[in-house]
Design a protein around this motif. Structure first.
Motif, PDB file in Angstrom:
ATOM      1  N   PRO A  23      13.072  93.961  75.330  1.00 45.75           N
ATOM      2  CA  PRO A  23      14.257  93.413  75.994  1.00 45.75           C
ATOM      3  C   PRO A  23      15.536  93.899  75.318  1.00 45.75           C
ATOM      4  N   SER A  24      16.558  94.181  76.110  1.00 48.15           N
ATOM      5  CA  SER A  24      17.791  94.752  75.572  1.00 48.15           C
ATOM      6  C   SER A  24      18.530  93.788  74.641  1.00 48.15           C
ATOM      7  N   ASP A  25      18.264  92.503  74.761  1.00 48.36           N
ATOM      8  CA  ASP A  25      18.936  91.534  73.897  1.00 48.36           C
ATOM      9  C   ASP A  25      18.153  91.228  72.617  1.00 48.36           C
ATOM     10  N   VAL A  26      17.078  91.983  72.363  1.00 50.59           N
ATOM     11  CA  VAL A  26      16.258  91.814  71.167  1.00 50.59           C
ATOM     12  C   VAL A  26      16.359  93.089  70.331  1.00 50.59           C
ATOM     13  N   ALA A  27      16.900  92.957  69.127  1.00 52.92           N
ATOM     14  CA  ALA A  27      17.046  94.118  68.244  1.00 52.92           C
ATOM     15  C   ALA A  27      15.675  94.649  67.829  1.00 52.92           C
ATOM     16  N   ARG A  28      15.588  95.954  67.661  1.00 59.06           N
ATOM     17  CA  ARG A  28      14.342  96.595  67.243  1.00 59.06           C
ATOM     18  C   ARG A  28      13.956  96.148  65.831  1.00 59.06           C
ATOM     19  N   PRO A  29      12.718  95.714  65.652  1.00 54.99           N
ATOM     20  CA  PRO A  29      12.282  95.343  64.302  1.00 54.99           C
ATOM     21  C   PRO A  29      12.049  96.587  63.447  1.00 54.99           C
ATOM     22  N   ASP A  30      12.217  96.428  62.136  1.00 57.82           N
ATOM     23  CA  ASP A  30      11.840  97.491  61.205  1.00 57.82           C
ATOM     24  C   ASP A  30      10.340  97.347  60.960  1.00 57.82           C
ATOM     25  N   HIS A  54       4.246  96.134  57.591  1.00 56.30           N
ATOM     26  CA  HIS A  54       5.350  95.293  57.112  1.00 56.30           C
ATOM     27  C   HIS A  54       6.419  95.266  58.209  1.00 56.30           C
ATOM     28  N   ILE A  55       6.733  94.063  58.708  1.00 59.76           N
ATOM     29  CA  ILE A  55       7.659  93.908  59.830  1.00 59.76           C
ATOM     30  C   ILE A  55       8.858  93.071  59.390  1.00 59.76           C
ATOM     31  N   THR A  56      10.063  93.570  59.688  1.00 60.35           N
ATOM     32  CA  THR A  56      11.289  92.823  59.464  1.00 60.35           C
ATOM     33  C   THR A  56      11.921  92.536  60.815  1.00 60.35           C
ATOM     34  N   ASN A  57      12.199  91.269  61.078  1.00 62.77           N
ATOM     35  CA  ASN A  57      12.797  90.855  62.344  1.00 62.77           C
ATOM     36  C   ASN A  57      14.312  90.998  62.256  1.00 62.77           C
ATOM     37  N   PRO A  96      14.160  85.105  62.539  1.00 62.19           N
ATOM     38  CA  PRO A  96      15.250  86.089  62.432  1.00 62.19           C
ATOM     39  C   PRO A  96      15.594  86.362  60.965  1.00 62.19           C
ATOM     40  N   GLY A  97      15.689  87.638  60.613  1.00 61.79           N
ATOM     41  CA  GLY A  97      16.024  88.043  59.257  1.00 61.79           C
ATOM     42  C   GLY A  97      14.865  88.010  58.276  1.00 61.79           C
ATOM     43  N   GLU A  98      13.721  87.514  58.701  1.00 66.22           N
ATOM     44  CA  GLU A  98      12.552  87.399  57.819  1.00 66.22           C
ATOM     45  C   GLU A  98      11.701  88.663  57.878  1.00 66.22           C
ATOM     46  N   MET A 137       6.228  96.205  73.250  1.00 71.97           N
ATOM     47  CA  MET A 137       5.437  96.926  72.262  1.00 71.97           C
ATOM     48  C   MET A 137       6.304  97.946  71.540  1.00 71.97           C
ATOM     49  N   GLU A 138       6.047  98.092  70.250  1.00 75.37           N
ATOM     50  CA  GLU A 138       6.662  99.147  69.448  1.00 75.37           C
ATOM     51  C   GLU A 138       5.544 100.036  68.917  1.00 75.37           C
ATOM     52  N   VAL A 139       5.817 101.338  68.809  1.00 78.04           N
ATOM     53  CA  VAL A 139       4.825 102.310  68.341  1.00 78.04           C
ATOM     54  C   VAL A 139       5.374 103.019  67.111  1.00 78.04           C
ATOM     55  N   VAL A 140       4.525 103.117  66.080  1.00 78.22           N
ATOM     56  CA  VAL A 140       4.914 103.763  64.826  1.00 78.22           C
ATOM     57  C   VAL A 140       3.877 104.828  64.498  1.00 78.22           C
ATOM     58  N   LEU A 141       4.353 106.012  64.127  1.00 81.63           N
ATOM     59  CA  LEU A 141       3.468 107.080  63.648  1.00 81.63           C
ATOM     60  C   LEU A 141       3.664 107.213  62.145  1.00 81.63           C
ATOM     61  N   GLU A 142       2.554 107.354  61.433  1.00 84.41           N
ATOM     62  CA  GLU A 142       2.609 107.472  59.978  1.00 84.41           C
ATOM     63  C   GLU A 142       1.549 108.455  59.514  1.00 84.41           C
ATOM     64  N   ARG A 143       1.726 108.943  58.315  1.00 85.48           N
ATOM     65  CA  ARG A 143       0.761 109.865  57.714  1.00 85.48           C
ATOM     66  C   ARG A 143       0.375 109.337  56.349  1.00 85.48           C
TER      67      ARG A 143
END
Length: 149
Positions: A23-30, A54-57, A96-98, A137-143
């Motif tokens: 949703p556009s009103d929800v910032a992307r989590p780290d 590890h997820i940061t809201n 939020p912020g956690e 959904m968010e997608v992350v690529l890692e090595r």
């Protein structure tokens, strides 16, 4: 190797566009995906891998993590090591912020016909969230390095 790099870049572009359902009103989590511990093939071609997500809201509303799915980001057999698809259900709310680490264990498969050797492991993590009753959904690529042993 050049083909593999191009494949990863195309896959990353596709994954980035598929996460547009947030949703556009929800910032992307780290989101950071890390290997916890070593991957060691004691015998055979399979070994466990512990994965920390590890997820940061960064949003102003709580995020609920519903599922984390990990898999290889390339076709089976393209690399020396693949990660077997694993999906795990969660019901974790991140304020939020956690920040919150979430852990799952998957299996690595070696394509080597002899004792599995060292080499990198590509991983794609799909994290399914819910915010204000809306899923995305968010997608992350890692090595990961240090596979084998």
């Amino acid at each position: 190797m050049r083909r593999l790099l191009v494949f990863f870049l195309l896959l990353a572009a596709a994954c980035a566009s598929s996460s547009g359902a947030r949703p556009s009103d929800v910032a992307r989590p780290d989101i950071h995906v890390r290997q916890a511990g070593s991957i060691v093939f004691d015998s055979g071609s399979h070994a466990p891998v512990t994965i920390d997500v590890h997820i940061t809201n960064n949003a102003t509303v709580p995020l609920r993590v519903r599922e984390i799915e990990v898999s290889s980001p390339y076709p089976p057999g393209m690399m020396l090591h693949d990660i077997r698809r694993k999906a795990q259900t969660f019901n974790e709310t991140i304020a939020p912020g956690e920040s919150r680490p979430l852990r799952l264990v998957a299996a690595v498969v070696s394509r080597s016909t002899q004792t599995p050797s060292s080499g990198p492991l590509g991983i794609m993590a799909k994290i399914r969230f819910e915010a204000n009753g809306r899923g995305f959904m968010e997608v992350v690529l890692e090595r990961f390095e240090g596979v084998g042993g």
